[in-house]
Write a protein that holds these residues in place. Sequence first.
Motif, PDB file in Angstrom:
ATOM      1  N   SER A 127     121.728  74.176 -16.068  1.00  0.00           N
ATOM      2  CA  SER A 127     122.522  75.104 -15.263  1.00  0.00           C
ATOM      3  C   SER A 127     123.005  76.286 -16.091  1.00  0.00           C
ATOM      4  CB  SER A 127     123.721  74.354 -14.664  1.00  0.00           C
ATOM      5  OG  SER A 127     124.606  73.906 -15.689  1.00  0.00           O
ATOM      6  N   THR A 128     123.349  76.052 -17.357  1.00  0.00           N
ATOM      7  CA  THR A 128     123.793  77.142 -18.232  1.00  0.00           C
ATOM      8  C   THR A 128     122.625  77.968 -18.732  1.00  0.00           C
ATOM      9  OG1 THR A 128     125.695  75.838 -18.960  1.00  0.00           O
ATOM     10  CG2 THR A 128     125.046  77.686 -20.349  1.00  0.00           C
ATOM     11  N   ILE A 129     121.583  77.308 -19.247  1.00  0.00           N
ATOM     12  CA  ILE A 129     120.432  78.025 -19.816  1.00  0.00           C
ATOM     13  C   ILE A 129     119.719  78.832 -18.743  1.00  0.00           C
ATOM     14  CG2 ILE A 129     118.200  77.717 -20.945  1.00  0.00           C
ATOM     15  CD1 ILE A 129     119.341  75.270 -22.341  1.00  0.00           C
ATOM     16  N   GLY A 130     119.549  78.272 -17.565  1.00  0.00           N
ATOM     17  CA  GLY A 130     118.865  78.992 -16.493  1.00  0.00           C
ATOM     18  C   GLY A 130     119.590  80.265 -16.090  1.00  0.00           C
ATOM     19  N   ARG A 131     120.910  80.191 -15.940  1.00  0.00           N
ATOM     20  CA  ARG A 131     121.672  81.384 -15.563  1.00  0.00           C
ATOM     21  C   ARG A 131     121.635  82.445 -16.659  1.00  0.00           C
ATOM     22  NH1 ARG A 131     126.664  80.704 -15.532  1.00  0.00           N
ATOM     23  NH2 ARG A 131     126.850  78.496 -16.055  1.00  0.00           N
ATOM     24  N   VAL A 132     121.783  82.018 -17.924  1.00  0.00           N
ATOM     25  CA  VAL A 132     121.766  82.973 -19.038  1.00  0.00           C
ATOM     26  C   VAL A 132     120.395  83.624 -19.159  1.00  0.00           C
ATOM     27  CG1 VAL A 132     121.961  83.189 -21.542  1.00  0.00           C
ATOM     28  CG2 VAL A 132     123.606  81.799 -20.285  1.00  0.00           C
ATOM     29  N   MET A 133     119.331  82.842 -19.041  1.00  0.00           N
ATOM     30  CA  MET A 133     117.973  83.384 -19.158  1.00  0.00           C
ATOM     31  C   MET A 133     117.682  84.347 -18.013  1.00  0.00           C
ATOM     32  SD  MET A 133     115.347  83.384 -21.062  1.00  0.00           S
ATOM     33  CE  MET A 133     113.775  84.244 -20.890  1.00  0.00           C
ATOM     34  N   ARG A 134     118.101  84.014 -16.823  1.00  0.00           N
ATOM     35  CA  ARG A 134     117.867  84.899 -15.676  1.00  0.00           C
ATOM     36  C   ARG A 134     118.533  86.253 -15.880  1.00  0.00           C
ATOM     37  NH1 ARG A 134     120.915  86.504 -11.452  1.00  0.00           N
ATOM     38  NH2 ARG A 134     119.840  87.037  -9.488  1.00  0.00           N
ATOM     39  N   GLY A 135     119.826  86.246 -16.223  1.00  0.00           N
ATOM     40  CA  GLY A 135     120.538  87.508 -16.403  1.00  0.00           C
ATOM     41  C   GLY A 135     120.002  88.319 -17.562  1.00  0.00           C
ATOM     42  N   SER A 136     119.626  87.645 -18.657  1.00  0.00           N
ATOM     43  CA  SER A 136     119.111  88.360 -19.823  1.00  0.00           C
ATOM     44  C   SER A 136     117.767  89.007 -19.534  1.00  0.00           C
ATOM     45  CB  SER A 136     118.990  87.395 -21.004  1.00  0.00           C
ATOM     46  OG  SER A 136     118.424  88.033 -22.120  1.00  0.00           O
ATOM     47  N   LEU A 137     116.874  88.266 -18.873  1.00  0.00           N
ATOM     48  CA  LEU A 137     115.547  88.819 -18.596  1.00  0.00           C
ATOM     49  C   LEU A 137     115.620  89.964 -17.595  1.00  0.00           C
ATOM     50  CD1 LEU A 137     112.562  88.607 -19.204  1.00  0.00           C
ATOM     51  CD2 LEU A 137     112.339  86.930 -17.352  1.00  0.00           C
ATOM     52  N   ILE A 138     116.510  89.868 -16.625  1.00  0.00           N
ATOM     53  CA  ILE A 138     116.667  90.981 -15.673  1.00  0.00           C
ATOM     54  C   ILE A 138     117.099  92.242 -16.405  1.00  0.00           C
ATOM     55  CG2 ILE A 138     118.112  91.831 -13.778  1.00  0.00           C
ATOM     56  CD1 ILE A 138     118.084  89.025 -12.618  1.00  0.00           C
ATOM     57  N   GLU A 139     118.018  92.102 -17.347  1.00  0.00           N
ATOM     58  CA  GLU A 139     118.473  93.261 -18.123  1.00  0.00           C
ATOM     59  C   GLU A 139     117.355  93.828 -18.993  1.00  0.00           C
ATOM     60  OE1 GLU A 139     121.953  94.413 -21.401  1.00  0.00           O
ATOM     61  OE2 GLU A 139     121.852  92.409 -20.513  1.00  0.00           O
ATOM     62  N   LEU A 189     110.005  88.584 -23.561  1.00  0.00           N
ATOM     63  CA  LEU A 189     110.506  87.227 -23.746  1.00  0.00           C
ATOM     64  C   LEU A 189     111.407  87.089 -24.968  1.00  0.00           C
ATOM     65  CD1 LEU A 189     110.514  84.372 -22.683  1.00  0.00           C
ATOM     66  CD2 LEU A 189     108.469  83.904 -24.053  1.00  0.00           C
ATOM     67  N   LYS A 190     110.979  87.626 -26.116  1.00  0.00           N
ATOM     68  CA  LYS A 190     111.767  87.463 -27.337  1.00  0.00           C
ATOM     69  C   LYS A 190     113.159  88.083 -27.237  1.00  0.00           C
ATOM     70  CE  LYS A 190     108.472  86.585 -31.053  1.00  0.00           C
ATOM     71  NZ  LYS A 190     107.984  87.048 -32.378  1.00  0.00           N
ATOM     72  N   PRO A 191     113.289  89.355 -26.839  1.00  0.00           N
ATOM     73  CA  PRO A 191     114.656  89.888 -26.718  1.00  0.00           C
ATOM     74  C   PRO A 191     115.475  89.197 -25.636  1.00  0.00           C
ATOM     75  CG  PRO A 191     113.050  91.479 -25.911  1.00  0.00           C
ATOM     76  CD  PRO A 191     112.276  90.414 -26.606  1.00  0.00           C
ATOM     77  N   ALA A 192     114.812  88.695 -24.592  1.00  0.00           N
ATOM     78  CA  ALA A 192     115.554  87.996 -23.543  1.00  0.00           C
ATOM     79  C   ALA A 192     116.052  86.634 -24.008  1.00  0.00           C
ATOM     80  CB  ALA A 192     114.673  87.824 -22.308  1.00  0.00           C
ATOM     81  N   LEU A 193     115.401  86.069 -25.025  1.00  0.00           N
ATOM     82  CA  LEU A 193     115.807  84.756 -25.519  1.00  0.00           C
ATOM     83  C   LEU A 193     117.030  84.809 -26.424  1.00  0.00           C
ATOM     84  CD1 LEU A 193     112.412  82.986 -26.315  1.00  0.00           C
ATOM     85  CD2 LEU A 193     114.094  82.302 -24.603  1.00  0.00           C
ATOM     86  N   LEU A 194     117.422  85.989 -26.890  1.00  0.00           N
ATOM     87  CA  LEU A 194     118.557  86.089 -27.814  1.00  0.00           C
ATOM     88  C   LEU A 194     119.848  85.494 -27.241  1.00  0.00           C
ATOM     89  CD1 LEU A 194     117.984  89.602 -29.442  1.00  0.00           C
ATOM     90  CD2 LEU A 194     117.826  87.375 -30.554  1.00  0.00           C
ATOM     91  N   PRO A 195     120.254  85.852 -26.015  1.00  0.00           N
ATOM     92  CA  PRO A 195     121.467  85.212 -25.473  1.00  0.00           C
ATOM     93  C   PRO A 195     121.303  83.713 -25.266  1.00  0.00           C
ATOM     94  CG  PRO A 195     120.954  87.223 -24.268  1.00  0.00           C
ATOM     95  CD  PRO A 195     119.759  86.919 -25.116  1.00  0.00           C
ATOM     96  N   VAL A 196     120.070  83.269 -24.951  1.00  0.00           N
ATOM     97  CA  VAL A 196     119.838  81.833 -24.779  1.00  0.00           C
ATOM     98  C   VAL A 196     120.027  81.099 -26.102  1.00  0.00           C
ATOM     99  CG1 VAL A 196     118.142  80.087 -24.121  1.00  0.00           C
ATOM    100  CG2 VAL A 196     118.278  82.231 -22.856  1.00  0.00           C
TER     101      VAL A 196
END
Length: 306
Positions: free
Chosen positions: A187-199, A225-232
């Motif tokens: 629930s945490t990883i999915g929300r963080v990954m979604r918001g990061s990748l959208i940005e 993918l790589k920059p979106a994974l930073l918040p994750v």
Amino acid sequence: MWSYTLRRLLAAIPTVWVVITVCYLLLHATPGGPFDSDRKVSAAVLANLEAKYHLDLPLWQQYLLYFKGLLQGDLGASFRYADWSVNDLVAAALPVSLTIGGIAMVLSVVIGVSLGIFAALRQNSVVDHFVMLLGNMGSAFPSFVLGPVMIIIFAIAVKWLPAGGWHDFELRFMILPIALLTLINVSTIGRVMRGSLIEVMHSNFIRTARAKGLPTRVVVMRHALKPALLPVVSVLGPLAISSITAALITETVFSLPGLGKLIVNGAGNRDYTLVLGLVVLITVLTVTLNLMVDLAYAWLDPKIRY
């Protein structure tokens, strides 16, 4: 990079020392003692017990003796588990917690990142709504509520899985605890990954990649993918530690012989050495995981230099 790693490791030494010292003083400041129980022992027996465990010495001498043993890798003898050292107790319980927490973390990362990518690429779709619903459920319902609900459904109602217990790493006893921790972490990883990748997908370099005619799969996997994974990655350290500390509830709900059971028993029995041994273990794991997260940043983003 190597100098940064060495500095972090050296800085971890006073951090661990401060945590141990504060917990040591707080434990000894609490009312009661490790040998206080409903059945009172004679004064002679109590004096012998205190002499055996050096409890008759001044507090500063007890601290120095404990710290001397700690530097030698000895976590001390348990006050309440006869003929067992804290090293033995931790060695027996740690594989259980690491197995449950480790498998749950791997599944959480794979499932959470995958769901986050699909939700970000298909905003306002069924997958997107499912990820947000899952995220809200994981945040709204604590583990001590979800655990009994899963037992009622899968163990009592449909009788697919055992309600608890442990049988030498048998898979059917691990499914429900792993599923509970995975659901909370996803629930945490999915929300963080979604918001990061959208940005990231709205960044200028992504527009440039699309303008060159690259397909969406290549744009996402190679560029976004790589920059979106930073918040994750930044939340993986706290989540990994919470998977271990969540054993306090998870292992109690499912009756697992892991670190959670030791923490509960040690705190209830005023077993100073057992509680301190678990504090040392969790502190070292926390420092190590945070260091690994910081080092992973440099691999994901070459612009980061330590």
